[in-house]
Design an enzyme around this catalytic site. Structure first.
Site, PDB file in Angstrom:
ATOM      1  N   TYR A 132       0.859  -1.178   0.000  1.00 14.43           N
ATOM      2  CA  TYR A 132       0.000   0.000   0.000  1.00 14.43           C
ATOM      3  C   TYR A 132       0.898   1.231   0.000  1.00 14.43           C
ATOM      4  CZ  TYR A 132      -3.447   3.496   1.370  1.00 14.43           C
ATOM      5  OH  TYR A 132      -4.235   4.611   1.410  1.00 14.43           O
ATOM      6  N   ASP A 182      -2.028  -1.597  -4.090  1.00 13.88           N
ATOM      7  CA  ASP A 182      -2.415  -0.237  -4.449  1.00 13.88           C
ATOM      8  C   ASP A 182      -1.150   0.613  -4.545  1.00 13.88           C
ATOM      9  OD1 ASP A 182      -3.412   2.296  -4.694  1.00 13.88           O
ATOM     10  OD2 ASP A 182      -4.643   2.242  -2.881  1.00 13.88           O
ATOM     11  N   HIS A 285     -12.178   0.483  -4.289  1.00 15.05           N
ATOM     12  CA  HIS A 285     -11.361  -0.318  -5.208  1.00 15.05           C
ATOM     13  C   HIS A 285     -12.082  -1.631  -5.474  1.00 15.05           C
ATOM     14  CE1 HIS A 285      -7.403   1.861  -4.471  1.00 15.05           C
ATOM     15  NE2 HIS A 285      -8.139   2.285  -3.447  1.00 15.05           N
TER      16      HIS A 285
END
Length: 296
Positions: A132, A182, A285
């Site tokens: 992330y 991500d 998402h």
């Protein structure tokens, strides 16, 4: 064949209420990388991980960040920036465990934020990481945003070196390497719908796109979804909750599978699990899933 997916859940407890568990049960993935778990270790909803061994770096920032890798078998090795993880077995038994620490000067300030965890699968010669990356900011186009911008730039510098080390370590041990998650960067114009109006927005700045290009290539890490869909716009993986972004498919592709070249070549199918309607959304998402020809 291994089905492997990634999903920024934007809070695991909220995602569970919105249908996280049945979606992934139907998908029948062998490995799942999660981001933005956003839950303290002691408050984790165990039903979200049923059937898997969960390895989580929840970080120490309450209600923020947190990454995990879910596997069918217990991993043979685990590494994080901070050197500790929470593990949950398929029966719900939970432990807090010290693991190998990934040392990096640039990434040291992020060690307790729950942004990166990697595991060696025990049933397949493959190392899988969940990432992330900080969102950053559009400095100098936005006032008072340089600190967030600089943090993201520092993280990206450190991550580039870390991925090189992890990829080479995996290769030396006879393993393929896959980092998912991500990245908070849309690499090309194909990766967001409204690219013309976002050229001064965080996530599509020239230096961010250049960095992404520097960590990918045919001999290093391959963007698997783009390799399988070379001419497609998207498939997007993030849409704002606001306005008509989801209805109009005005999305960004910022959730990736980056794989070692041989693993990337084995990929046979990739899809973005965009929900059928706004009301059915699990997160801002959607999952991104790839089938790999490994472990047969």
């Amino acid at each position: 064949m291994r089905r492997i997916g990634t999903h920024n859940v934007n809070g695991i407890r909220a995602a569970l209420r919105r249908g996280f568990a049945p979606w992934w049960a139907q998908t029948n993935a062998d490995v799942i990388a999660l981001q933005e778990v956003r839950c303290r270790a002691d408050d984790l909803p165990l039903e979200a991980f049923a059937g898997y061994h969960a390895t989580l770096d929840t970080g120490t920032l309450a209600g923020r960040n947190g990454v995990a890798v879910l596997t069918r078998q217990i991993p043979s090795a685990v590494r994080t920036l901070g050197g500790t993880v929470t593990t949950i077995d398929p029966h719900g038994a939970q432990e807090h465990t010290e693991v190998d620490r990934l040392v990096s000067r640039d990434l040291a300030p992020f060690a307790r934020e729950g942004r990166y965890v990697e595991v060696d699968l025990s049933d397949t010669p493959l190392t899988v990481a969940s990432l992330y990356l900080p969102k950053g900011a559009a400095w100098p186009y936005e006032d008072n945003s340089q600190e967030k911008y600089d943090r993201k730039m520092r993280f990206m510098r450190g991550l580039a070196r870390l991925l090189t080390v992890s990829r080479r370590r995996s290769a030396a041990e006879g393993r393929e390497f896959l980092v998912m998650g991500d990245f908070n960067v849309a690499h090309t114009k194909q990766d967001l719908r409204n690219w013309r109006t976002n050229q001064k927005s965080e996530g599509f700045l020239p230096e961010e796109r250049g960095w992404f290009g520097s960590i990918t290539g045919p001999r290093t890490l391959v963007d698997v979804v783009r390799a399988l869909h070379p001419d497609a716009d998207g498939p997007y993986s993030w849409w704002s909750w606001r306005g008509q972004a989801f209805a109009n498919d005005a999305g960004w592709r910022i959730d990736y599978h980056l794989a070692s070249p041989s693993l990337a070549r084995s990929a046979t199918h990739a899809f973005s699990g965009r929900e059928a309607s706004y009301e059915e959304r699990i997160s801002d998402h959607c999952p991104v899933v790839v089938d790999y020809g490994v472990g047969d």
